[in-house]
Design an enzyme around this catalytic site. Sequence first.
Site, mmCIF file in Angstrom:
data_model
loop_
_atom_site.group_PDB
_atom_site.id
_atom_site.type_symbol
_atom_site.label_atom_id
_atom_site.label_comp_id
_atom_site.label_asym_id
_atom_site.label_seq_id
_atom_site.Cartn_x
_atom_site.Cartn_y
_atom_site.Cartn_z
ATOM 1 N N LYS A 36 0.836 -1.206 0.000
ATOM 2 C CA LYS A 36 0.000 0.000 0.000
ATOM 3 C C LYS A 36 0.874 1.260 0.000
ATOM 4 C CE LYS A 36 -2.664 1.032 3.804
ATOM 5 N NZ LYS A 36 -2.567 2.445 4.180
ATOM 6 N N SER A 93 6.881 9.845 11.655
ATOM 7 C CA SER A 93 5.812 9.597 10.676
ATOM 8 C C SER A 93 6.340 9.690 9.255
ATOM 9 C CB SER A 93 4.695 10.631 10.873
ATOM 10 O OG SER A 93 3.861 10.632 9.742
ATOM 11 N N GLN A 129 4.495 9.533 6.695
ATOM 12 C CA GLN A 129 3.576 10.363 5.906
ATOM 13 C C GLN A 129 4.008 11.818 5.981
ATOM 14 O OE1 GLN A 129 -0.339 9.481 7.393
ATOM 15 N NE2 GLN A 129 -0.387 7.487 6.406
ATOM 16 N N ASP A 145 1.974 -0.534 11.964
ATOM 17 C CA ASP A 145 0.757 -1.058 11.331
ATOM 18 C C ASP A 145 0.467 -2.511 11.708
ATOM 19 O OD1 ASP A 145 0.281 1.345 10.133
ATOM 20 O OD2 ASP A 145 1.078 0.774 8.180
HETATM 21 C C1 S3P Z 1 2.382 5.086 6.099
HETATM 22 C C2 S3P Z 1 2.955 5.484 7.283
HETATM 23 C C3 S3P Z 1 2.393 5.178 8.598
HETATM 24 C C4 S3P Z 1 1.418 4.005 8.508
HETATM 25 C C5 S3P Z 1 0.450 4.149 7.376
HETATM 26 C C6 S3P Z 1 1.174 4.244 6.056
HETATM 27 C C7 S3P Z 1 3.007 5.499 4.839
HETATM 28 O O1 S3P Z 1 1.704 6.301 9.099
HETATM 29 O O2 S3P Z 1 0.734 3.874 9.735
HETATM 30 O O3 S3P Z 1 -0.422 3.027 7.339
HETATM 31 O O4 S3P Z 1 2.728 4.905 3.791
HETATM 32 O O5 S3P Z 1 3.832 6.424 4.887
HETATM 33 P P1 S3P Z 1 2.511 7.501 9.808
HETATM 34 O O6 S3P Z 1 3.437 8.020 8.815
HETATM 35 O O7 S3P Z 1 1.478 8.522 10.190
HETATM 36 O O8 S3P Z 1 3.162 6.885 10.998
#
Ligand code: S3P
Length: 433
Positions: free
Chosen positions: A15, A169, A171, A318
């Site tokens: 994903k 994070s 993200q 996750d």
């Molecule tokens: C993700 C980062 C994680 C994870 C999310 C997907 C990503 O979140 O929990 O399911 O693809 O960068 P955070 O970056 O908020 O920790």
Amino acid sequence: MSVFKGEVTSLPPDKSISHRAALIAALSEGETEIMNFSAGFDNQSTLGVLAACGIPVRQEEVPGPWGAPVRRVVVSSRGLWSFTPPEGALQCNNSGSTMRMFSGILAGQPFQSKLVGDASLMKRPMRRIADPLRQMGAGVSLSPSGTAPVVIDGTRELKAIEYRLPVPSAQVKSLVAFAALHAEGETRIYEPLLSRDHTELMLGLESGVENGERVIVIPGRRPIAARPFQIPADPSAACFIVSLGLLGRGSEIMIRDVCLNPTRAAFIDILVRAGAAITIENRRTVGGEPIGDILVCGSAVMEPLSISDPQEVAWVIDELPMLGVLSAFMTERFELSGAAELRTKESDRIEALAVNLERLGFLCRQEPDGLSVTGRRLRPAEPVVVECFDDHRIAMSFAVAARACGEPIELSDSHVAGVSFPNFFELLESLEV
Ligand code: S3P
């Protein structure tokens, strides 16, 4: 107790890497081919927002390496500033990754846009994205409680910044990196704890260590040439199948072509440390990501899981719902601390685990940053409804326990699994002997 055997060649494509491949394709000059793109609702939301911003996206099914069809996505773009103002609000549905990472790109576009999501996403914290984007010169407004709708007033005049991540994070790191690609000058991101590093790998960014902290350097306004991506299978999805195999004593499951990036596959180390029979075969590298095949054998003996190291927590963020449920059902014990971030996911996952484990007769104690399971009073005789809280990982974690242990569990919402794992229930059924 059920037994599961078989070879899994149809695990969902990763994903995180699918989101990034689509977004990087939209920032590149030319046509990008992405092989094995995820059909999960979250990744489809990312393609939806790209299309709504004028980026042509084509999807088709083509024969995959294992016989079953895989998804081929082709994205055409003219580079960093190819986006057009969307007509209405951009619908991110359940996908925090779409909302947060796409905000970084929209901050660099010279128009206003608004991002919204479903009930779960509209409750999640967004100040963490507003702060760095405002420092770079974009306008960002949120609800009074710091949640979506996110309204972005983008600008062609973004400035490079030095930014220290306040939470580990990926993200947030990625949205700053995507904004930085549009900014004048060189942006530096400091990471006290290493979060998943797909964005850096896929963009070929330079990184190093300064005073014990990781630093990533992003030069602004360099054209990106389109290049193909091949998406490996999702280790977070593999964790459900591995857990199924461990709970089903006598099981033996081989899972093919899984991404084994160390920032994603730490759940395997944790399980092996606790005595699980898991081996990795056929290690190789595809598109800069380590991949391999996971062989899991159901074993009767496993120590309770105890997870507290902050770096380890970040690397299994996750997988924690599944690890918690697995440990509870196998050993009636589980210890987790240093995981306050788990309360900010698709649901408050500490609360969701505690509420549902208690309904199933386990003794649980919640802390602000974790949870412990200390025993089980009773095994319910009547069906127990597990509340899924619009959260795919909560639904799938309890579904695995239900199937493997024959527990009388009903899910409040099984459809939510499709957010990341559309063929989840079909696959569980096909593996049962
Ligand atoms: C993700 C980062 C994680 C994870 C999310 C997907 C990503 O979140 O929990 O399911 O693809 O960068 P955070 O970056 O908020 O920790």
